[in-house]
Write a protein that holds these residues in place. Structure first.
Motif, PDB file in Angstrom:
ATOM      1  N   GLN A  77      -1.812   5.190 -12.834  1.00  0.00           N
ATOM      2  CA  GLN A  77      -0.412   5.653 -13.103  1.00  0.00           C
ATOM      3  C   GLN A  77      -0.248   5.622 -14.720  1.00  0.00           C
ATOM      4  OE1 GLN A  77       3.008   4.046 -11.175  1.00  0.00           O
ATOM      5  NE2 GLN A  77       1.429   3.449  -9.474  1.00  0.00           N
TER       6      GLN A  77
ATOM      7  N   ASP B 100      -4.483   8.295  -0.143  1.00  0.00           N
ATOM      8  CA  ASP B 100      -4.520   6.993   0.834  1.00  0.00           C
ATOM      9  C   ASP B 100      -5.700   6.206   0.707  1.00  0.00           C
ATOM     10  OD1 ASP B 100      -2.194   7.889   2.076  1.00  0.00           O
ATOM     11  OD2 ASP B 100      -3.324   8.713   4.029  1.00  0.00           O
TER      12      ASP B 100
ATOM     13  N   LEU C 190       2.047   6.622  -6.724  1.00  0.00           N
ATOM     14  CA  LEU C 190       0.867   7.596  -7.226  1.00  0.00           C
ATOM     15  C   LEU C 190       1.145   9.067  -6.877  1.00  0.00           C
ATOM     16  CD1 LEU C 190      -1.926   7.596  -8.261  1.00  0.00           C
ATOM     17  CD2 LEU C 190      -2.759   7.662  -6.125  1.00  0.00           C
TER      18      LEU C 190
ATOM     19  N   ASN D  12      -4.193   0.845  -9.165  1.00  0.00           N
ATOM     20  CA  ASN D  12      -3.160   1.792  -9.188  1.00  0.00           C
ATOM     21  C   ASN D  12      -2.372   1.822 -10.534  1.00  0.00           C
ATOM     22  OD1 ASN D  12      -0.422   2.928  -8.115  1.00  0.00           O
ATOM     23  ND2 ASN D  12      -1.691   3.299  -6.315  1.00  0.00           N
TER      24      ASN D  12
ATOM     25  N   ARG E 160       2.520   1.714  -3.437  1.00  0.00           N
ATOM     26  CA  ARG E 160       1.389   2.330  -4.519  1.00  0.00           C
ATOM     27  C   ARG E 160       1.300   3.636  -4.151  1.00  0.00           C
ATOM     28  NH1 ARG E 160      -1.166  -3.023  -3.538  1.00  0.00           N
ATOM     29  NH2 ARG E 160      -2.465  -1.842  -1.784  1.00  0.00           N
ATOM     30  N   ARG E 161       1.044   4.036  -2.775  1.00  0.00           N
ATOM     31  CA  ARG E 161       0.935   5.557  -2.420  1.00  0.00           C
ATOM     32  C   ARG E 161       2.008   6.475  -2.739  1.00  0.00           C
ATOM     33  NH1 ARG E 161       3.021   8.115   1.619  1.00  0.00           N
ATOM     34  NH2 ARG E 161       3.676   6.025   2.826  1.00  0.00           N
TER      35      ARG E 161
ATOM     36  N   SER F  95      -4.664   4.141  -2.948  1.00  0.00           N
ATOM     37  CA  SER F  95      -3.773   3.339  -2.684  1.00  0.00           C
ATOM     38  C   SER F  95      -3.927   2.160  -1.931  1.00  0.00           C
ATOM     39  CB  SER F  95      -2.429   4.021  -1.866  1.00  0.00           C
ATOM     40  OG  SER F  95      -2.753   4.282  -0.666  1.00  0.00           O
TER      41      SER F  95
ATOM     42  N   ARG G 186       0.855  -1.282  -0.035  1.00  0.00           N
ATOM     43  CA  ARG G 186      -0.033  -0.163  -0.099  1.00  0.00           C
ATOM     44  C   ARG G 186       0.845   1.206   0.003  1.00  0.00           C
ATOM     45  NH1 ARG G 186      -5.053   1.294   4.192  1.00  0.00           N
ATOM     46  NH2 ARG G 186      -5.420   3.495   3.388  1.00  0.00           N
ATOM     47  N   ASP G 187       1.972   1.207   0.807  1.00  0.00           N
ATOM     48  CA  ASP G 187       2.748   2.358   0.837  1.00  0.00           C
ATOM     49  C   ASP G 187       3.679   2.557  -0.529  1.00  0.00           C
ATOM     50  OD1 ASP G 187       2.163   2.969   3.561  1.00  0.00           O
ATOM     51  OD2 ASP G 187       3.668   1.929   4.367  1.00  0.00           O
TER      52      ASP G 187
END
Length: 106
Positions: free
Chosen positions: A99, A85, A65, A95, A61-62, A88, A58-59
């Protein structure tokens, strides 16, 4: 309403801790001399000194992004953090598509 006055401050007035640094604290580099050449390459990173931490998906992807938005000329604002957040938290393929859209918007 009473006007502000310096006389109203108590003995516990705010003191800036950085106003008088510790004389033994030598964290600042030496001053630059006029003849110093400041343009030089940094040494390559040492793989042995890398941190042994892995980001959660998740981090990752954040961060990806945030990078894609910034590269597309849309720098994220502080109030966008909650939305980023939530985005993500979606699956990785969502995601990736976001992108890709941002990349093609360039």
């Amino acid at each position: 309403m009473t006007p502000w006055s310096n006389e109203n401050l108590s003995s516990r007035a705010y003191t800036d801790p950085y106003a008088a640094p510790d004389p033994h604290d030598d964290t600042w580099p030496t001053p630059v001399q006029a003849g110093d050449d400041l343009d030089y390459f940094l040494p390559p990173p040492n793989p042995a000194e890398r941190l042994g931490r892995v980001l959660a998906p998740r981090d990752e992807r954040r961060l990806a992004l945030n990078v894609a938005l910034t590269a597309a000329g849309i720098p994220p604002m502080p109030e966008d953090r909650a939305v980023i957040d939530q985005l993500s938290a979606l699956p990785a393929d969502v995601n990736t598509v976001l992108q890709r859209w941002l990349h093609h918007a360039l």
